[in-house]
Enzyme design. Structure first.
Site, PDB file in Angstrom:
ATOM      1  CG  ASP A 187      -6.106  -8.427 -33.666  1.00 18.01           C
ATOM      2  OD1 ASP A 187      -6.034  -8.257 -34.904  1.00 18.01           O
ATOM      3  OD2 ASP A 187      -6.010  -9.539 -33.099  1.00 18.01           O
ATOM      4  CG  ASP A 204     -18.673 -16.841 -38.185  1.00 17.32           C
ATOM      5  OD1 ASP A 204     -17.492 -16.469 -38.353  1.00 17.32           O
ATOM      6  OD2 ASP A 204     -19.373 -17.336 -39.082  1.00 17.32           O
ATOM      7  CD  GLU A 230      -8.002 -11.385 -35.697  1.00 13.53           C
ATOM      8  OE1 GLU A 230      -7.571 -10.753 -36.690  1.00 13.53           O
ATOM      9  OE2 GLU A 230      -7.424 -11.422 -34.598  1.00 13.53           O
TER      10      GLU A 230
HETATM   11  P1  GH3 Z   1      -3.236 -12.645 -32.349  1.00 14.75           P
HETATM   12  O1  GH3 Z   1      -3.507 -12.763 -30.884  1.00 14.75           O
HETATM   13  O2  GH3 Z   1      -1.813 -12.450 -32.653  1.00 14.75           O
HETATM   14  O3  GH3 Z   1      -4.089 -11.570 -32.954  1.00 14.75           O
HETATM   15  O4  GH3 Z   1      -3.647 -14.029 -33.007  1.00 14.75           O
HETATM   16  P2  GH3 Z   1      -4.931 -14.344 -33.862  1.00 14.75           P
HETATM   17  O5  GH3 Z   1      -5.111 -15.809 -33.935  1.00 14.75           O
HETATM   18  O6  GH3 Z   1      -6.084 -13.578 -33.342  1.00 14.75           O
HETATM   19  O7  GH3 Z   1      -4.569 -13.694 -35.256  1.00 14.75           O
HETATM   20  P3  GH3 Z   1      -4.330 -14.316 -36.670  1.00 14.75           P
HETATM   21  O8  GH3 Z   1      -4.149 -13.137 -37.573  1.00 14.75           O
HETATM   22  O9  GH3 Z   1      -3.239 -15.334 -36.621  1.00 14.75           O
HETATM   23  O10 GH3 Z   1      -5.667 -15.082 -37.060  1.00 14.75           O
HETATM   24  C1  GH3 Z   1      -6.835 -14.403 -37.417  1.00 14.75           C
HETATM   25  C2  GH3 Z   1      -7.834 -15.452 -37.865  1.00 14.75           C
HETATM   26  O11 GH3 Z   1      -9.130 -14.885 -38.024  1.00 14.75           O
HETATM   27  C3  GH3 Z   1      -7.503 -16.091 -39.168  1.00 14.75           C
HETATM   28  C4  GH3 Z   1      -8.820 -16.123 -39.937  1.00 14.75           C
HETATM   29  O12 GH3 Z   1      -9.073 -17.404 -40.416  1.00 14.75           O
HETATM   30  C5  GH3 Z   1      -9.845 -15.732 -38.911  1.00 14.75           C
HETATM   31  N1  GH3 Z   1     -11.006 -14.990 -39.458  1.00 14.75           N
HETATM   32  C6  GH3 Z   1     -10.971 -13.861 -40.168  1.00 14.75           C
HETATM   33  N2  GH3 Z   1     -12.246 -13.481 -40.485  1.00 14.75           N
HETATM   34  C7  GH3 Z   1     -13.101 -14.389 -39.933  1.00 14.75           C
HETATM   35  C8  GH3 Z   1     -14.545 -14.543 -39.895  1.00 14.75           C
HETATM   36  O13 GH3 Z   1     -15.314 -13.752 -40.444  1.00 14.75           O
HETATM   37  N3  GH3 Z   1     -15.058 -15.608 -39.207  1.00 14.75           N
HETATM   38  C9  GH3 Z   1     -14.230 -16.497 -38.586  1.00 14.75           C
HETATM   39  N4  GH3 Z   1     -14.813 -17.517 -37.937  1.00 14.75           N
HETATM   40  N5  GH3 Z   1     -12.873 -16.423 -38.630  1.00 14.75           N
HETATM   41  C10 GH3 Z   1     -12.303 -15.372 -39.274  1.00 14.75           C
HETATM   42 MG    MG Z   2      -6.038 -11.486 -33.463  1.00 17.36          MG
HETATM   43 MG    MG Z   3      -5.632  -9.490 -36.632  1.00 24.82          MG
END
Ligand code: GH3
Ligand code: MG
Ligand code: MG
Ligand code: MG
Length: 327
Positions: A187, A204, A230
């Site tokens: 992650d 992205d 992610e």
């Molecule tokens: P942590 O270190 O605890 O994992 O924090 P984090 O910010 O990585 O985790 P969190 O779950 O808070 O945020 C994940 C974010 O990923 C939120 C979402 O908007 C973003 N995301 C998910 N899929 C995609 C994608 O396909 N493209 C982009 N640009 N962002 C994405």
């Molecule tokens: Mg994360």
């Molecule tokens: Mg995550």
């Protein structure tokens, strides 16, 4: 079984079985001009031999042949093992119904009367091959859609669906061979801040760069997927604790050193530093009964890695051998 599928509409390959050399030559020349490849042979035996040795899309068969006659050649053609029956057009100088009927009854798909007009024969050949072209195109399209349905469009990695399928297969092998299996959940740390600071396009790019780094750091036998958001997963078959830890550390280092270039137009200037946290769970483990539990165990280890400060690897503790699940 003939390996040859139809070549597509452009260059059908026709086998012409005809005892008159003049007719063979003129048909080959005329159809050759319109892109239909004709191979001519003088009798049924040569025709059958040709069908066994070359790829043919359609047969043009003279009804009156020396030796084995056209109908018998036709019956032999029908008995050749093929995926789809080979279309056969009979040619004959005899127009009466009593000559045509046996051929059509035997299952010939068409019948032309000599002297045949090349334009007409060409139309009939193309019409007979058309449905098979459609079938091939449909198969190609089905294959393309099948690949798409298991591919993540952003990273080109296998998606969640592909992962679920691969986990089932990997678990079946574990149960069969008792070989160890490691699952890594990867992650991205504070990924949200890339999106928030630089926008989703940059986010992205971080996902793509991380995917490539994970792929580079893993062996060919390891299978990498984008689980969602992610989060990535790596399935390592035949891998115990030592190997899994080594792989996880290689992945962690590869991402930390990747330095992802922001896309053109991004407000980010210079390469982006990305880190990942990883959780590992290994089976066989008496506390892990199915693929879903396997994933949960690795995900819990990942959460522990996050809580411990991120950019690190934690291995889930195995349940004691008496079968009591670990907490
Ligand atoms: P942590 O270190 O605890 O994992 O924090 P984090 O910010 O990585 O985790 P969190 O779950 O808070 O945020 C994940 C974010 O990923 C939120 C979402 O908007 C973003 N995301 C998910 N899929 C995609 C994608 O396909 N493209 C982009 N640009 N962002 C994405
Ligand atoms: Mg994360
Ligand atoms: Mg995550
Ligand atoms: Mg003849």
């Amino acid at each position: 079984v003939s390996p040859a599928g139809p070549k597509g509409g452009e260059h059908p390959r026709v086998l012409h079985i005809e005892d008159d050399p003049g007719e063979r030559d003129s048909l080959a020349a005329a159809l050759g001009l319109v892109g239909i490849e004709v191979h001519g042979v003088a009798d049924g035996a040569q025709g059958i031999a040709a069908l066994e040795s070359r790829s043919v899309d359609l047969v043009v068969l003279d009804l009156t042949l020396p030796g084995v006659d056209g109908l018998e050649v036709f019956n032999r053609i029908r008995r050749l093992p093929r995926e789809v029956p080979l279309p056969v057009i009979f040619l004959s100088g005899r127009t009466e119904m009593r000559h045509r009927l046996p051929a059509l009854k035997a299952g010939a798909v068409d019948f032309c009367v000599k002297p045949v007009r090349v334009e007409e024969l060409e139309v009939r050949i193309r019409a007979l091959l058309q449905p098979r072209d459609d079938a091939v195109n449909l198969n190609n399209e089905t294959r393309r859609l099948r690949v798409l349905s298991v591919t993540d469009p952003l990273t080109r990695l296998g998606n969640r669906r592909a992962f679920d399928g691969e986990m089932l297969r990997a678990w079946a092998r574990v149960e069969e061979t008792k070989s160890p299996l490691a699952l890594l959940v990867v992650d991205i740390d504070h990924f949200k801040s890339f999106n928030d600071r630089y926008g989703h396009r940059t986010g992205d790019e971080v996902l793509r760069g991380t995917a490539r780094a994970i792929e580079t750091a893993t062996r060919k036998a390891d299978k990498v997927f984008r689980y969602g958001g992610e989060e990535f997963v790596v399935i390592c078959a035949d891998t115990g604790a030592d190997g899994a830890l080594l792989t996880a550390e290689r992945v962690r280092n590869a991402v930390a050193q990747a330095r992802v270039s922001p896309p053109v137009g991004s407000t980010a200037h210079g390469p982006l530093a990305v880190t990942v946290s990883l959780g590992i769970a290994l089976v066989p483990d008496p506390g892990i009964k199915d693929p879903a539990a396997h994933f949960e165990a690795a995900d819990r280890a990942l959460q522990a890695a996050k809580a411990a400060g991120r950019n690190r690897v934690i291995v889930a503790a195995a349940a004691p051998a008496d079968g009591v699940a670990s907490g």
